[in-house]
Design a protein around this motif. Structure first.
Motif, short mmCIF file in Angstrom:
data_model
loop_
_atom_site.label_atom_id
_atom_site.label_comp_id
_atom_site.label_asym_id
_atom_site.label_seq_id
_atom_site.Cartn_x
_atom_site.Cartn_y
_atom_site.Cartn_z
N UNK A 126 0.82 -1.20 0.00
CA UNK A 126 0.00 0.00 0.00
C UNK A 126 0.86 1.25 0.00
N UNK A 127 0.28 2.34 -0.49
CA UNK A 127 0.95 3.63 -0.60
C UNK A 127 0.05 4.70 -0.01
N UNK A 128 0.60 5.52 0.89
CA UNK A 128 -0.10 6.69 1.42
C UNK A 128 0.67 7.93 0.99
N UNK A 129 -0.03 8.87 0.37
CA UNK A 129 0.61 10.10 -0.12
C UNK A 129 -0.13 11.30 0.45
N UNK A 130 0.63 12.29 0.93
CA UNK A 130 0.02 13.51 1.45
C UNK A 130 0.62 14.71 0.73
N UNK A 131 -0.22 15.73 0.53
CA UNK A 131 0.19 16.96 -0.13
C UNK A 131 -0.69 18.09 0.39
N UNK A 132 -0.08 19.21 0.74
CA UNK A 132 -0.81 20.34 1.33
C UNK A 132 -1.23 21.37 0.30
N UNK A 133 -0.44 21.58 -0.76
CA UNK A 133 -0.75 22.59 -1.77
C UNK A 133 -2.07 22.22 -2.45
N UNK A 134 -3.11 23.07 -2.39
CA UNK A 134 -4.44 22.68 -2.88
C UNK A 134 -4.48 22.24 -4.34
N UNK A 135 -3.87 23.01 -5.22
CA UNK A 135 -3.91 22.64 -6.64
C UNK A 135 -3.14 21.35 -6.90
N UNK A 136 -1.99 21.21 -6.24
CA UNK A 136 -1.20 19.99 -6.41
C UNK A 136 -1.96 18.78 -5.88
N UNK A 137 -2.64 18.96 -4.74
CA UNK A 137 -3.40 17.83 -4.19
C UNK A 137 -4.54 17.43 -5.11
N UNK A 142 -6.70 13.15 -8.27
CA UNK A 142 -7.29 12.74 -9.55
C UNK A 142 -6.47 11.62 -10.18
N UNK A 143 -5.17 11.72 -10.08
CA UNK A 143 -4.27 10.73 -10.66
C UNK A 143 -4.53 9.34 -10.08
N UNK A 144 -4.84 9.27 -8.79
CA UNK A 144 -5.01 7.98 -8.13
C UNK A 144 -6.47 7.67 -7.79
N UNK A 145 -7.39 8.40 -8.38
CA UNK A 145 -8.81 8.18 -8.10
C UNK A 145 -9.21 6.75 -8.42
N UNK A 146 -9.85 6.09 -7.46
CA UNK A 146 -10.32 4.72 -7.65
C UNK A 146 -9.27 3.65 -7.42
N UNK A 147 -8.06 4.04 -7.08
CA UNK A 147 -6.98 3.07 -6.85
C UNK A 147 -7.03 2.64 -5.38
N UNK A 148 -7.39 1.40 -5.15
CA UNK A 148 -7.59 0.92 -3.78
C UNK A 148 -6.28 0.73 -3.03
#
Length: 293
Positions: A126-137, A142-148
């Protein structure tokens, strides 16, 4: 210093950081049990090299662009294949041949660390990714939408070290790659490492940093030594002599609890990277123990 990923995608610092990340994942895969990767400052995950930001700097040409043209010897080519395979996949290229991965002209996008990690995950990982910048997030999610297998969270990366460690898998690696927009980022790196290890003592921690001022970097290293943390491997790459106030020519990684064969691998690879990526006098690299066991 502002080191937002989009302006520097695929540059020499990414080459070092992502080649090392891929090697860490390879070592984690040697055990059948699941692991989790935490990427605390994930960026957007994928970068269009024709974008205005990437074109403004063009740094990828002296990074991944050079690697794709480099006369890779068999040993180092094999070490780079996992990373280059992820880069190829992001560009719709099916196969990477050691020593001759693919033509630079076929490179249209560059995958950030989340995409490289995702490419290498097994079904149990599993992969957990965090990002604070609103546009970047927004782009990241969107890139990982639906990826379980991937969890994306809009969160300050420093809080992620407190919120998501230890992982339930009890195995894994943590990449801390801040943009260095704040003057106290080196202190936050050291504090974040102490806090992260308190929660997940057995995790593999990889902390990226720019080398803009040798005195500042030396102070960071002394601060790490003073924490009492053991097994700290220092990996640095300079493409030219570091001069304050000049464009970035040096970067490093602090690795805590590195896989036991990683030192030898990087001891071969980093000098070769320094040779392939050199842009001026003073190019070189080092792999040594800041603190041993």
């Amino acid at each position: 210093m502002n080191y937002r990923h989009v302006y520097h995608a695929g540059n020499f610092a990414d080459v070092l950081k992502h080649a090392v990340l891929a090697r860490i994942i390879v070592h984690l895969q040697k055990k059948e049990t699941a692991f989790r990767l935490l990427d605390t400052h994930a960026g957007t995950g994928l970068y269009d090299l024709s974008s205005a930001e990437a074109q403004k700097t063009g740094e990828w040409r002296n990074g991944i662009g050079r690697i794709l043209r480099a006369p890779l010897d068999p040993d180092n080519a094999a070490l780079l294949v996992p990373w280059l395979a992820a880069v190829a996949a992001a560009n719709g290229i099916d196969q990477v041949v050691p020593g001759a991965p693919f033509e630079p002209a076929r490179l249209t996008v560059y995958p950030g660390s989340p995409m490289i990690a995702r490419h290498m995950l097994r079904k149990v990982d599993r992969l957990t990714v965090t990002e604070l910048h609103p546009a970047d997030f927004t782009r990241l999610s969107t890139l990982f939408a639906g990826d379980v297998q991937v969890k994306t969270i809009e969160l300050d990366g420093w809080l992620a070290l407190k919120s998501f460690l230890p992982p339930k898998e009890r195995r894994g690696a943590i990449l801390v790659d801040p943009p260095f927009e704040q003057p106290d980022e080196f202190r936050r790196l050291a504090d974040g490492l102490v806090d992260g290890l308190r929660r997940f003592a057995g995790g593999v921690f990889a902390l990226w940093y720019p080398i803009k001022d040798e005195a500042e970097t030396d102070a960071f290293h002394r601060a790490l030594i003073e924490t009492g943390i053991r097994k700290i491997l220092r990996v640095e790459l300079r493409t030219a002599q570091v001069e304050p106030g000049r464009p970035l020519t040096g970067s490093g990684l602090i690795l805590v609890n590195p896989p036991w064969t990683l030192e030898a691998e990087l001891g071969r690879l980093v000098p070769a990277l320094a040779e392939w990526l050199a842009t001026g006098r003073g190019a070189g690299g080092r792999v040594d123990w800041l603190v041993a066991e």
